[in-house]
Design a protein around this motif. Sequence first.
Motif, PDB file in Angstrom:
ATOM      1  N   GLU A   1      -5.389  -8.271  13.237  1.00  0.00           N
ATOM      2  CA  GLU A   1      -4.105  -8.050  13.907  1.00  0.00           C
ATOM      3  C   GLU A   1      -3.310  -6.953  13.204  1.00  0.00           C
ATOM      4  O   GLU A   1      -2.643  -6.149  13.845  1.00  0.00           O
ATOM      5  CB  GLU A   1      -3.276  -9.342  13.936  1.00  0.00           C
ATOM      6  CG  GLU A   1      -3.776 -10.393  14.903  1.00  0.00           C
ATOM      7  CD  GLU A   1      -3.448 -10.095  16.359  1.00  0.00           C
ATOM      8  OE1 GLU A   1      -2.641  -9.194  16.638  1.00  0.00           O
ATOM      9  OE2 GLU A   1      -4.027 -10.769  17.226  1.00  0.00           O
ATOM     10  N   LEU A   2      -3.399  -6.927  11.880  1.00  0.00           N
ATOM     11  CA  LEU A   2      -2.680  -5.919  11.112  1.00  0.00           C
ATOM     12  C   LEU A   2      -3.335  -4.538  11.207  1.00  0.00           C
ATOM     13  O   LEU A   2      -2.732  -3.536  10.833  1.00  0.00           O
ATOM     14  CB  LEU A   2      -2.586  -6.337   9.636  1.00  0.00           C
ATOM     15  CG  LEU A   2      -1.747  -7.579   9.334  1.00  0.00           C
ATOM     16  CD1 LEU A   2      -1.780  -7.896   7.846  1.00  0.00           C
ATOM     17  CD2 LEU A   2      -0.314  -7.410   9.809  1.00  0.00           C
TER      18      LEU A   2
ATOM     19  N   ALA B   1       0.803  -1.221   0.000  1.00  0.00           N
ATOM     20  CA  ALA B   1       0.000   0.000   0.000  1.00  0.00           C
ATOM     21  C   ALA B   1       0.836   1.271   0.000  1.00  0.00           C
ATOM     22  O   ALA B   1       0.483   2.257  -0.640  1.00  0.00           O
ATOM     23  CB  ALA B   1      -0.952  -0.006   1.195  1.00  0.00           C
ATOM     24  N   CYS B   2       1.967   1.268   0.703  1.00  0.00           N
ATOM     25  CA  CYS B   2       2.777   2.485   0.787  1.00  0.00           C
ATOM     26  C   CYS B   2       3.882   2.528  -0.264  1.00  0.00           C
ATOM     27  O   CYS B   2       4.575   3.534  -0.409  1.00  0.00           O
ATOM     28  CB  CYS B   2       3.370   2.652   2.185  1.00  0.00           C
ATOM     29  SG  CYS B   2       4.709   1.501   2.577  1.00  0.00           S
TER      30      CYS B   2
ATOM     31  N   GLY C   1      12.542  -3.572  -0.764  1.00  0.00           N
ATOM     32  CA  GLY C   1      11.965  -3.518   0.576  1.00  0.00           C
ATOM     33  C   GLY C   1      12.018  -4.816   1.347  1.00  0.00           C
ATOM     34  O   GLY C   1      11.187  -5.049   2.236  1.00  0.00           O
ATOM     35  N   LYS C   2      12.984  -5.669   1.059  1.00  0.00           N
ATOM     36  CA  LYS C   2      13.074  -6.965   1.757  1.00  0.00           C
ATOM     37  C   LYS C   2      13.205  -6.792   3.267  1.00  0.00           C
ATOM     38  O   LYS C   2      12.766  -7.649   4.026  1.00  0.00           O
ATOM     39  CB  LYS C   2      14.242  -7.784   1.208  1.00  0.00           C
ATOM     40  CG  LYS C   2      14.022  -8.232  -0.218  1.00  0.00           C
ATOM     41  CD  LYS C   2      15.181  -9.045  -0.750  1.00  0.00           C
ATOM     42  CE  LYS C   2      14.928  -9.420  -2.201  1.00  0.00           C
ATOM     43  NZ  LYS C   2      15.997 -10.217  -2.781  1.00  0.00           N
ATOM     44  N   GLY C   3      13.784  -5.683   3.703  1.00  0.00           N
ATOM     45  CA  GLY C   3      13.918  -5.425   5.137  1.00  0.00           C
ATOM     46  C   GLY C   3      12.592  -5.135   5.824  1.00  0.00           C
ATOM     47  O   GLY C   3      12.512  -5.121   7.052  1.00  0.00           O
ATOM     48  N   ASN C   4      11.545  -4.927   5.039  1.00  0.00           N
ATOM     49  CA  ASN C   4      10.209  -4.666   5.590  1.00  0.00           C
ATOM     50  C   ASN C   4       9.338  -5.914   5.629  1.00  0.00           C
ATOM     51  O   ASN C   4       8.141  -5.818   5.894  1.00  0.00           O
ATOM     52  CB  ASN C   4       9.496  -3.584   4.767  1.00  0.00           C
ATOM     53  CG  ASN C   4      10.136  -2.223   4.937  1.00  0.00           C
ATOM     54  OD1 ASN C   4      10.601  -1.878   6.012  1.00  0.00           O
ATOM     55  ND2 ASN C   4      10.180  -1.452   3.867  1.00  0.00           N
ATOM     56  N   ILE C   5       9.922  -7.073   5.352  1.00  0.00           N
ATOM     57  CA  ILE C   5       9.152  -8.322   5.413  1.00  0.00           C
ATOM     58  C   ILE C   5       9.100  -8.791   6.862  1.00  0.00           C
ATOM     59  O   ILE C   5      10.132  -8.929   7.520  1.00  0.00           O
ATOM     60  CB  ILE C   5       9.774  -9.412   4.526  1.00  0.00           C
ATOM     61  CG1 ILE C   5       9.726  -9.004   3.050  1.00  0.00           C
ATOM     62  CG2 ILE C   5       9.049 -10.741   4.729  1.00  0.00           C
ATOM     63  CD1 ILE C   5      10.442  -9.967   2.118  1.00  0.00           C
TER      64      ILE C   5
ATOM     65  N   TYR D   1       3.813 -10.324   6.077  1.00  0.00           N
ATOM     66  CA  TYR D   1       3.216  -9.014   5.865  1.00  0.00           C
ATOM     67  C   TYR D   1       4.316  -7.961   5.811  1.00  0.00           C
ATOM     68  O   TYR D   1       5.485  -8.248   6.092  1.00  0.00           O
ATOM     69  CB  TYR D   1       2.207  -8.696   6.974  1.00  0.00           C
ATOM     70  CG  TYR D   1       2.810  -8.569   8.357  1.00  0.00           C
ATOM     71  CD1 TYR D   1       3.112  -7.320   8.894  1.00  0.00           C
ATOM     72  CD2 TYR D   1       3.081  -9.699   9.134  1.00  0.00           C
ATOM     73  CE1 TYR D   1       3.676  -7.203  10.164  1.00  0.00           C
ATOM     74  CE2 TYR D   1       3.633  -9.593  10.393  1.00  0.00           C
ATOM     75  CZ  TYR D   1       3.938  -8.337  10.905  1.00  0.00           C
ATOM     76  OH  TYR D   1       4.507  -8.219  12.150  1.00  0.00           O
ATOM     77  N   THR D   2       3.937  -6.739   5.460  1.00  0.00           N
ATOM     78  CA  THR D   2       4.902  -5.643   5.399  1.00  0.00           C
ATOM     79  C   THR D   2       4.876  -4.881   6.716  1.00  0.00           C
ATOM     80  O   THR D   2       3.816  -4.493   7.193  1.00  0.00           O
ATOM     81  CB  THR D   2       4.579  -4.665   4.250  1.00  0.00           C
ATOM     82  OG1 THR D   2       3.304  -4.062   4.483  1.00  0.00           O
ATOM     83  CG2 THR D   2       4.571  -5.377   2.908  1.00  0.00           C
ATOM     84  N   SER D   3       6.041  -4.646   7.290  1.00  0.00           N
ATOM     85  CA  SER D   3       6.117  -3.892   8.542  1.00  0.00           C
ATOM     86  C   SER D   3       5.929  -2.397   8.308  1.00  0.00           C
ATOM     87  O   SER D   3       5.632  -1.643   9.231  1.00  0.00           O
ATOM     88  CB  SER D   3       7.459  -4.141   9.237  1.00  0.00           C
ATOM     89  OG  SER D   3       8.535  -3.778   8.392  1.00  0.00           O
ATOM     90  N   CYS D   4       6.063  -1.961   7.054  1.00  0.00           N
ATOM     91  CA  CYS D   4       5.922  -0.528   6.740  1.00  0.00           C
ATOM     92  C   CYS D   4       4.465  -0.076   6.748  1.00  0.00           C
ATOM     93  O   CYS D   4       4.144   1.003   7.251  1.00  0.00           O
ATOM     94  CB  CYS D   4       6.569  -0.220   5.385  1.00  0.00           C
ATOM     95  SG  CYS D   4       6.167  -1.396   4.076  1.00  0.00           S
ATOM     96  N   CYS D   5       3.559  -0.900   6.209  1.00  0.00           N
ATOM     97  CA  CYS D   5       2.145  -0.495   6.139  1.00  0.00           C
ATOM     98  C   CYS D   5       1.179  -1.601   6.553  1.00  0.00           C
ATOM     99  O   CYS D   5      -0.020  -1.506   6.298  1.00  0.00           O
ATOM    100  CB  CYS D   5       1.813   0.024   4.748  1.00  0.00           C
ATOM    101  SG  CYS D   5       2.130  -1.140   3.392  1.00  0.00           S
ATOM    102  N   ASN D   6       1.710  -2.649   7.198  1.00  0.00           N
ATOM    103  CA  ASN D   6       0.883  -3.746   7.704  1.00  0.00           C
ATOM    104  C   ASN D   6      -0.057  -4.322   6.640  1.00  0.00           C
ATOM    105  O   ASN D   6      -1.249  -4.506   6.864  1.00  0.00           O
ATOM    106  CB  ASN D   6       0.084  -3.309   8.933  1.00  0.00           C
ATOM    107  CG  ASN D   6       0.944  -3.242  10.171  1.00  0.00           C
ATOM    108  OD1 ASN D   6       2.115  -3.603  10.142  1.00  0.00           O
ATOM    109  ND2 ASN D   6       0.373  -2.778  11.254  1.00  0.00           N
TER     110      ASN D   6
END
Length: 193
Positions: free
Chosen positions: A41-42, A10-11, A70-74, A88-93
């Motif tokens: 949860e997200l 999304a982001c 963005g692998k660091g956001n996994i 999920y993505t830690s940047c935008c859940n």
Amino acid sequence: MAETVQLQCACGEVKGQLKVVPGHFFHVHCLCCDCQQFANELGNADKILDKHGGSELFQTYPAYMDITQGKGNIACMQLHPKGLYRWYTSCCNMPLANTMTSGSVPFVGISVKLMQFADEQTRQDTLGPVTVKAFGKYAIGEMPQDAHERFPLSSMPKIIAFMVKGKFNKRHQPNPFFIDGVPVASAVTGLKG
């Protein structure tokens, strides 16, 4: 003929590509309580689930999916001790995909919300219709008429054949969520404590 679909959260921090190979996927709609819990949860249930609490998933082989940015956001969540890994993505859940807890299993269920299409017709031409709408007994409100109460047993032979073919052809690797069999992120039990 295979088509390449662009993936983006999304982001826009996480991007990737998916190879859509005819005959090598299942386009499903899951209404299970775990998919609903994951979305809650997200904190994005209103953006992830449809009005019945369903998630649209594209089940295919891990070798066909690649995260290019963005692998660091996994990040990873596991709702139950023996449950699926829910990426999920830690940047935008935003949900990325579901996998088994082992990288050796040739299966990934990718959120269709990630897929980028020029228009609805292109989306339909690429993914085709939903072939199974399962776990309707967990639907929010009235169960959709075209949903199965549980997972239909009639679909099991196709899924088993899909997994055997994927294992034989080593389509479990490369895997965007496992490197040398090790998950790229540790699974948490939930974000809401």
